[in-house]
Write a protein that holds these residues in place. Structure first.
Motif, PDB file in Angstrom:
ATOM      1  N   HIS A 521       0.816  -1.209   0.000  1.00 26.88           N
ATOM      2  CA  HIS A 521       0.000   0.000   0.000  1.00 26.88           C
ATOM      3  C   HIS A 521       0.854   1.265   0.000  1.00 26.88           C
ATOM      4  CE1 HIS A 521      -3.174  -2.829   1.136  1.00 26.88           C
ATOM      5  NE2 HIS A 521      -4.046  -1.914   0.784  1.00 26.88           N
ATOM      6  N   GLY A 522       2.182   1.105  -0.156  1.00 30.33           N
ATOM      7  CA  GLY A 522       3.059   2.265  -0.149  1.00 30.33           C
ATOM      8  C   GLY A 522       3.263   2.842   1.240  1.00 30.33           C
ATOM      9  N   GLY A 523       2.968   2.055   2.286  1.00 29.84           N
ATOM     10  CA  GLY A 523       3.062   2.543   3.657  1.00 29.84           C
ATOM     11  C   GLY A 523       4.060   1.772   4.489  1.00 29.84           C
ATOM     12  N   SER A 524       3.843   1.792   5.780  1.00 31.53           N
ATOM     13  CA  SER A 524       4.756   1.127   6.709  1.00 31.53           C
ATOM     14  C   SER A 524       3.992   0.744   7.961  1.00 31.53           C
ATOM     15  CB  SER A 524       5.923   2.058   7.074  1.00 31.53           C
ATOM     16  OG  SER A 524       5.427   3.241   7.705  1.00 31.53           O
ATOM     17  N   ILE A 525       4.598  -0.112   8.776  1.00 33.97           N
ATOM     18  CA  ILE A 525       4.009  -0.495  10.051  1.00 33.97           C
ATOM     19  C   ILE A 525       5.097  -0.470  11.120  1.00 33.97           C
ATOM     20  CG2 ILE A 525       4.316  -2.982   9.632  1.00 33.97           C
ATOM     21  CD1 ILE A 525       1.684  -3.404  11.182  1.00 33.97           C
ATOM     22  N   THR A 526       4.792   0.096  12.265  1.00 37.34           N
ATOM     23  CA  THR A 526       5.734   0.209  13.371  1.00 37.34           C
ATOM     24  C   THR A 526       5.103  -0.343  14.637  1.00 37.34           C
ATOM     25  OG1 THR A 526       4.952   2.444  13.839  1.00 37.34           O
ATOM     26  CG2 THR A 526       6.859   2.234  12.380  1.00 37.34           C
ATOM     27  N   ALA A 527       5.961  -0.599  15.633  1.00 32.40           N
ATOM     28  CA  ALA A 527       5.483  -1.164  16.898  1.00 32.40           C
ATOM     29  C   ALA A 527       6.088  -0.407  18.071  1.00 32.40           C
ATOM     30  CB  ALA A 527       5.837  -2.650  16.989  1.00 32.40           C
ATOM     31  N   GLU A 528       5.278  -0.219  19.086  1.00 30.23           N
ATOM     32  CA  GLU A 528       5.721   0.283  20.381  1.00 30.23           C
ATOM     33  C   GLU A 528       5.228  -0.701  21.435  1.00 30.23           C
ATOM     34  OE1 GLU A 528       4.101   4.143  20.893  1.00 30.23           O
ATOM     35  OE2 GLU A 528       5.197   5.040  19.212  1.00 30.23           O
ATOM     36  N   SER A 529       6.067  -0.989  22.425  1.00 31.56           N
ATOM     37  CA  SER A 529       5.670  -2.022  23.371  1.00 31.56           C
ATOM     38  C   SER A 529       6.364  -1.853  24.715  1.00 31.56           C
ATOM     39  CB  SER A 529       5.988  -3.413  22.793  1.00 31.56           C
ATOM     40  OG  SER A 529       5.474  -4.428  23.620  1.00 31.56           O
ATOM     41  N   THR A 530       5.673  -2.298  25.741  1.00 30.73           N
ATOM     42  CA  THR A 530       6.223  -2.352  27.098  1.00 30.73           C
ATOM     43  C   THR A 530       5.922  -3.734  27.656  1.00 30.73           C
ATOM     44  OG1 THR A 530       5.819   0.013  27.430  1.00 30.73           O
ATOM     45  CG2 THR A 530       6.202  -1.333  29.395  1.00 30.73           C
ATOM     46  N   VAL A 531       6.953  -4.416  28.150  1.00 27.42           N
ATOM     47  CA  VAL A 531       6.785  -5.767  28.679  1.00 27.42           C
ATOM     48  C   VAL A 531       5.773  -5.747  29.821  1.00 27.42           C
ATOM     49  CG1 VAL A 531       7.954  -7.686  29.822  1.00 27.42           C
ATOM     50  CG2 VAL A 531       9.089  -6.467  27.957  1.00 27.42           C
ATOM     51  N   ASP A 532       4.855  -6.731  29.791  1.00 24.45           N
ATOM     52  CA  ASP A 532       3.801  -6.912  30.795  1.00 24.45           C
ATOM     53  C   ASP A 532       2.774  -5.781  30.803  1.00 24.45           C
ATOM     54  OD1 ASP A 532       4.834  -9.336  31.627  1.00 24.45           O
ATOM     55  OD2 ASP A 532       6.116  -8.414  33.145  1.00 24.45           O
ATOM     56  N   GLU A 533       2.795  -4.934  29.790  1.00 24.12           N
ATOM     57  CA  GLU A 533       1.752  -3.901  29.689  1.00 24.12           C
ATOM     58  C   GLU A 533       1.021  -3.965  28.344  1.00 24.12           C
ATOM     59  OE1 GLU A 533       3.043   0.026  30.545  1.00 24.12           O
ATOM     60  OE2 GLU A 533       3.932  -0.505  32.485  1.00 24.12           O
ATOM     61  N   GLY A 534       1.718  -4.317  27.291  1.00 21.63           N
ATOM     62  CA  GLY A 534       1.054  -4.442  25.993  1.00 21.63           C
ATOM     63  C   GLY A 534       1.848  -3.813  24.868  1.00 21.63           C
ATOM     64  N   SER A 535       1.281  -3.935  23.659  1.00 23.34           N
ATOM     65  CA  SER A 535       1.934  -3.438  22.448  1.00 23.34           C
ATOM     66  C   SER A 535       0.947  -2.609  21.629  1.00 23.34           C
ATOM     67  CB  SER A 535       2.444  -4.604  21.582  1.00 23.34           C
ATOM     68  OG  SER A 535       3.316  -5.442  22.319  1.00 23.34           O
ATOM     69  N   CYS A 536       1.516  -1.726  20.807  1.00 26.67           N
ATOM     70  CA  CYS A 536       0.696  -0.928  19.887  1.00 26.67           C
ATOM     71  C   CYS A 536       1.352  -0.967  18.513  1.00 26.67           C
ATOM     72  CB  CYS A 536       0.567   0.517  20.373  1.00 26.67           C
ATOM     73  SG  CYS A 536      -0.431   1.551  19.265  1.00 26.67           S
ATOM     74  N   PHE A 537       0.624  -1.490  17.524  1.00 28.20           N
ATOM     75  CA  PHE A 537       1.097  -1.555  16.148  1.00 28.20           C
ATOM     76  C   PHE A 537       0.351  -0.484  15.342  1.00 28.20           C
ATOM     77  CE2 PHE A 537       1.844  -5.687  17.962  1.00 28.20           C
ATOM     78  CZ  PHE A 537       3.102  -6.038  17.485  1.00 28.20           C
TER      79      PHE A 537
END
Length: 552
Positions: A521-537
């Protein structure tokens, strides 16, 4: 005290035949009835002819003005004290036109004129007059800006009110033939719409002698002519005798015989050259049941034809380029899957057989074989998904993300129930992309959130969306086990497993598939995460870098 405006309000006087007028209105049995398609077509046509945002079929009752049909207005009735139509019915034979309500002493202080949010600045109403001369209402048009009507528009408005009166009279006198009258009305208004509205399509009306009686502006643009140069001329005189005989005459004769004709033709124009068209000839029937002409509609499909030719050439090239890929996919899906299925089937039989008395060490080795076969099966499934992700499989269109999430929720209903999880959605919008690939991406992210849940914490997935001038950002946040900071950069690599396969089964291709979908789609995907708290993609979809395709 009813307000200062009442003091200056100039309400309309009652007509001298008010009692007979109200009695006739009651006889029609039309007040407070459900919408009627025939009357709606009249108001739609009135708005189209006069170019106004509001068109109404108004019936003047004792204390109110009730709208049998309305275009561009939410209210179903207003007080007769402030109604412009109450003034219009005082002169049944005239169309009342008020170009600027602020300059008319009858309406200067009217609350409809002084309304700050949506003031009435222009009004034109043609009385609906019964056969015995009683004005029961109007066909009126309204604008929020000062304007004027041409003589033809005034005449058309009067014709439409006469048409409305005819329909009301038929309903009163011949109730058992209402459906027939409505069908006739729809045919009449269809002809009127073709005659009086304009658009990108070429439209015209041709009589029994193949003579133009009407052409719309689009028709004039294609032939680069003035109305006086076409109306009254024969079709052959405009398009040329040879082109008329070769392309047009035979389907016109079929239409004049009563057939709705649709065909494709290539027509040649003085300035534009040859253009491909989809043409429709619809016979126009009179009230006497006889055909009196043809309504012509022609849509220019030249660009579409050129794109179809380009598409066919592209498909031919793609077929050549995909032979090896199809061969590879066949090897994965057939030649490799068959022996793996055989291994899995037989190891399953051996493991479940009560007759086989496996010693401990043999049972352990059998489990190794069985689990390895199952992992290989999952790996083949994910590999097939991955190798099939290429630009040629994309179908770009407007994608409703809310609907997409509903589909993913339905796909994962059993997993959600088993995990005791939920999906929370907020502020989603439509994006330009491939619905199947975006659904695969969302399904992978939500599945991961359910799979990598923390012990004792039911999984909660929150899906949100925002945008800026350049891109749309779709975020999927969970409350799972999280990803260590030193592993986030490698999470999207193929076959990269961040957790032990015995505790969290999988192939390590899920996030790789998500990244590939984003890249397509001409885009990208990134991740942010904290152990035992969760992730955000977060998926970034650029607004302007995708190929410009028409929605499928």
């Amino acid at each position: 005290m009813r307000g200062d405006w009442i003091w200056n309000l100039k309400s309309a006087a009652l007509p001298p035949n008010e009692d007979q007028r109200l009695e006739r209105l009651r006889d029609f049995e039309v007040l407070d009835t459900t919408p009627d398609q025939a009357f709606d077509q009249i108001t739609m046509l009135a708005a189209a002819i006069c170019g106004t945002p509001v068109a109404l079929m108004s019936l003047v009752d004792g204390r109110r003005l009730w709208f049998k049909s309305r275009q561009g207005m939410a209210a179903v009735e207003i007080s007769r004290e402030i109604a412009f139509c109450a003034h219009a019915i005082l002169c049944p034979d005239e169309v009342m036109v008020v170009p600027d309500t602020t300059l008319d002493e009858r309406f200067q202080d009217n609350p409809l004129t002084t309304d700050a949010a949506s003031p009435v600045r222009f009004y034109a109403g043609s009385p609906i007059v019964t056969e015995d001369g009683l004005a029961v209402g109007t066909i009126c048009v309204i604008d929020h800006e000062v304007r004027a009507l041409s003589p033809d528009q005034v005449l058309s408005l009067k014709s439409l009110s006469s048409l409305a009166s005819t329909l009301l009279e038929r309903g009163r006198l011949q109730r058992n033939r209402v459906r027939l009258a409505e069908d006739q009305m729809q045919q009449d208004t269809a002809v009127m719409r073709a005659l009086l509205t304009s658009g990108r399509d070429i439209k015209s009306f041709v009589d029994l002698q193949y003579v133009y009686q009407f052409v719309n502006p689009a028709y004039l643009d294609y032939w680069d002519r003035e109305p006086s140069e076409i109306v009254g001329q024969s079709v052959a005189a405009i398009v040329g005798q040879e082109q008329f005989e070769r392309v047009i005459r035979q389907p016109m004769d079929r239409a004049l015989a009563g057939e709705n004709v649709e065909f494709e033709a290539v027509l040649e124009f003085p300035r534009l050259g040859k253009r491909a068209f989809e043409v429709t000839y619809q016979p126009a029937w009179g009230e006497d049941g006889k055909i009196f002409g043809i309504v012509v509609r022609a849509q220019d499909v030249q660009i579409r034809k050129e794109r179809e030719t380009q598409f066919q050439e592209t498909m031919r090239m793609l077929e050549q380029r995909t032979i090896e890929q199809e061969r590879f996919i066949h090897i994965i899906s057939h030649d490799l899957r068959e022996p793996i299925n055989t291994i899995n089937n037989f190891t399953s039989l051996l493991a479940s057989s009560d007759e086989m008395q496996w010693p401990g060490e043999a049972r352990r080795y059998l489990d190794f074989v069985r689990n390895g076969g199952l992992r290989m099966e999952r790996l083949l499934d994910d590999l097939l998904k991955f190798v099939r992700l290429n630009p040629e499989v994309m179908t770009l269109q407007q994608v409703d993300l809310s609907q997409l999430v509903d589909e993913v929720r339905a796909d994962l209903a059993l997993s959600l129930e088993h995990a005791g999880g939920e999906i929370i959605v907020d502020s989603l919008q439509s994006v330009w992309g491939d619905p199947t690939l975006l659904r695969l991406l969302l399904q992978n992210l939500v599945s991961n959130a359910l799979k990598f849940a923390r012990l004792g914490a039911p999984p909660v997935v929150v899906i949100t969306c925002r945008d800026d001038e350049d891109a749309v950002y779709l975020s999927v946040r969970d409350n799972g086990i999280g990803i260590p900071a030193d592993k986030i950069d490698t999470a999207f690599e193929m076959f990269r497993r961040l957790n032990h396969k015995k505790k969290y089964p999988g192939t390590g291709l899920g996030l790789s598939i998500c990244r590939r979908v984003a890249e397509l789609h001409g885009g990208s995907i990134t991740a942010e995460s904290t152990v035992d708290e969760g992730s955000c993609f977060t998926l970034r979809l650029p607004k302007n870098s995708l190929p410009k395709q028409e929605p499928a």
